[in-house]
Design a protein around this motif. Structure first.
Motif, PDB file in Angstrom:
ATOM      1  N   UNK A  75       0.843  -1.209   0.000  1.00  0.00           N
ATOM      2  CA  UNK A  75       0.000   0.000   0.000  1.00  0.00           C
ATOM      3  C   UNK A  75       0.874   1.253   0.000  1.00  0.00           C
ATOM      4  N   UNK A  76       1.864   1.238   0.906  1.00  0.00           N
ATOM      5  CA  UNK A  76       2.813   2.355   0.970  1.00  0.00           C
ATOM      6  C   UNK A  76       3.522   2.528  -0.372  1.00  0.00           C
ATOM      7  N   UNK A  77       3.889   1.393  -0.973  1.00  0.00           N
ATOM      8  CA  UNK A  77       4.619   1.434  -2.240  1.00  0.00           C
ATOM      9  C   UNK A  77       3.740   2.033  -3.338  1.00  0.00           C
ATOM     10  N   UNK A  78       2.493   1.634  -3.354  1.00  0.00           N
ATOM     11  CA  UNK A  78       1.580   2.103  -4.387  1.00  0.00           C
ATOM     12  C   UNK A  78       1.410   3.617  -4.304  1.00  0.00           C
ATOM     13  N   UNK A  79       1.270   4.110  -3.075  1.00  0.00           N
ATOM     14  CA  UNK A  79       1.112   5.554  -2.891  1.00  0.00           C
ATOM     15  C   UNK A  79       2.294   6.348  -3.428  1.00  0.00           C
ATOM     16  N   UNK A  80       3.470   5.689  -3.478  1.00  0.00           N
ATOM     17  CA  UNK A  80       4.660   6.404  -3.955  1.00  0.00           C
ATOM     18  C   UNK A  80       5.123   5.874  -5.306  1.00  0.00           C
ATOM     19  N   UNK A  81       4.259   5.115  -5.946  1.00  0.00           N
ATOM     20  CA  UNK A  81       4.564   4.582  -7.275  1.00  0.00           C
ATOM     21  C   UNK A  81       5.858   3.765  -7.282  1.00  0.00           C
ATOM     22  N   UNK A  82       6.112   3.035  -6.180  1.00  0.00           N
ATOM     23  CA  UNK A  82       7.291   2.169  -6.118  1.00  0.00           C
ATOM     24  C   UNK A  82       6.865   0.749  -6.490  1.00  0.00           C
ATOM     25  N   UNK A  83       7.613   0.134  -7.386  1.00  0.00           N
ATOM     26  CA  UNK A  83       7.282  -1.229  -7.801  1.00  0.00           C
ATOM     27  C   UNK A  83       7.999  -2.224  -6.890  1.00  0.00           C
ATOM     28  N   UNK A  84       7.268  -3.193  -6.356  1.00  0.00           N
ATOM     29  CA  UNK A  84       7.888  -4.217  -5.518  1.00  0.00           C
ATOM     30  C   UNK A  84       7.986  -5.504  -6.327  1.00  0.00           C
TER      31      UNK A  84
END
Ligand code: ATP
Ligand code: MG
Length: 210
Positions: A75-84
């Motif tokens: 969720x945190x990643x999505x908010x910052x457009x970070x791909x996991x």
């Protein structure tokens, strides 16, 4: 403590009177209390870990745990457009303590997120190497760590130069806790980092803890 006491005093002695300001100070007192609580908890946790040896060994589903951590960070990643990205052997297990290993993956995952810019990517990998040892690695494309700082990042409260890590919040205890968990599992850790390009932490677990 100084902030908490100061703000509380300001409310108590009438220096602050407007309800809006009182509310603002209350919120800050609350935030500082939470930070203090976390700090004390983590310090206690480190000393507990330092005193303990590995007690009961369990077969821990590290693949499953790593997937869960990545899910939790998404969720945190999505908010910052970070791909996991994941390269996780779901069936990989190691010997040890499941709660502690969860904490370990979370510490590295949290750091990777904190020290990465928006719209970058982080890769979580868990695979067996040629010796059949489980290797967990967390790789980011963040700010990196200067070579001269690498020996010190495991120390309590150590943070690389503030300007470098953009005033990222945190006490500097994550890796001190990680070091103890790694020691308890008789694992080895390697750090590879290039400033401005990124960092990889690789943890190799023994086949069996003797
Ligand atoms: P806390 O974990 O207590 O919230 P923190 O993240 O600052 O605070 P550690 O996790 O112990 O503390 O990390 C120590 C320091 O090492 C960090 O402050 C940062 O400067 C550096 N560091 C750790 N991981 C990374 C990373 N993936 N990329 C760049 N720097 C890192
Ligand atoms: Mg940290």
């Amino acid at each position: 403590i100084t902030i908490i006491r100061g703000y509380n005093q300001a409310i108590a002695d009438g220096t602050i009177t407007s309800p809006d300001e009182i509310e603002k100070y209350r919120i800050m007192i609350n935030e500082e209390t939470i930070r203090l609580e976390r700090l004390i908890k983590e310090l206690l946790d480190i000393s507990r870990l330092q005193r303990s040896e590995q007690e009961e060994l369990q077969e821990v589903p590290l693949g499953h745990i790593t997937n869960t951590v990545v899910d939790m960070l998404s969720v945190r990643a999505k908010n910052r457009d970070i791909r996991l990205d994941r390269n996780i052997d779901e069936n990989c297990t190691v010997e040890g303590n499941g709660d502690r290993l969860f904490q370990l993956v979370m510490i590295f995952g949290d750091n990777a997120m904190k020290y990465s810019p928006d719209s970058s990517s982080i890769c979580f990998s868990l695979q067996r190497n040629a010796n059949q040892e489980a290797v967990l690695s967390i790789s980011d494309h963040g700010c990196g760590i200067p070579q001269s700082d690498i020996p010190y990042i495991w120390e309590r409260f150590y943070k690389v130069d503030k300007s470098h890590s953009r005033n990222v919040p945190g006490t500097g205890l994550g890796l001190a806790i990680a070091r103890e968990i790694i020691r308890l599992h008789k694992a080895k850790v390697e750090v590879q980092s290039t400033e401005g390009q990124g960092t990889t932490f690789a943890i190799t677990f023994p086949k069996k803890i003797e």
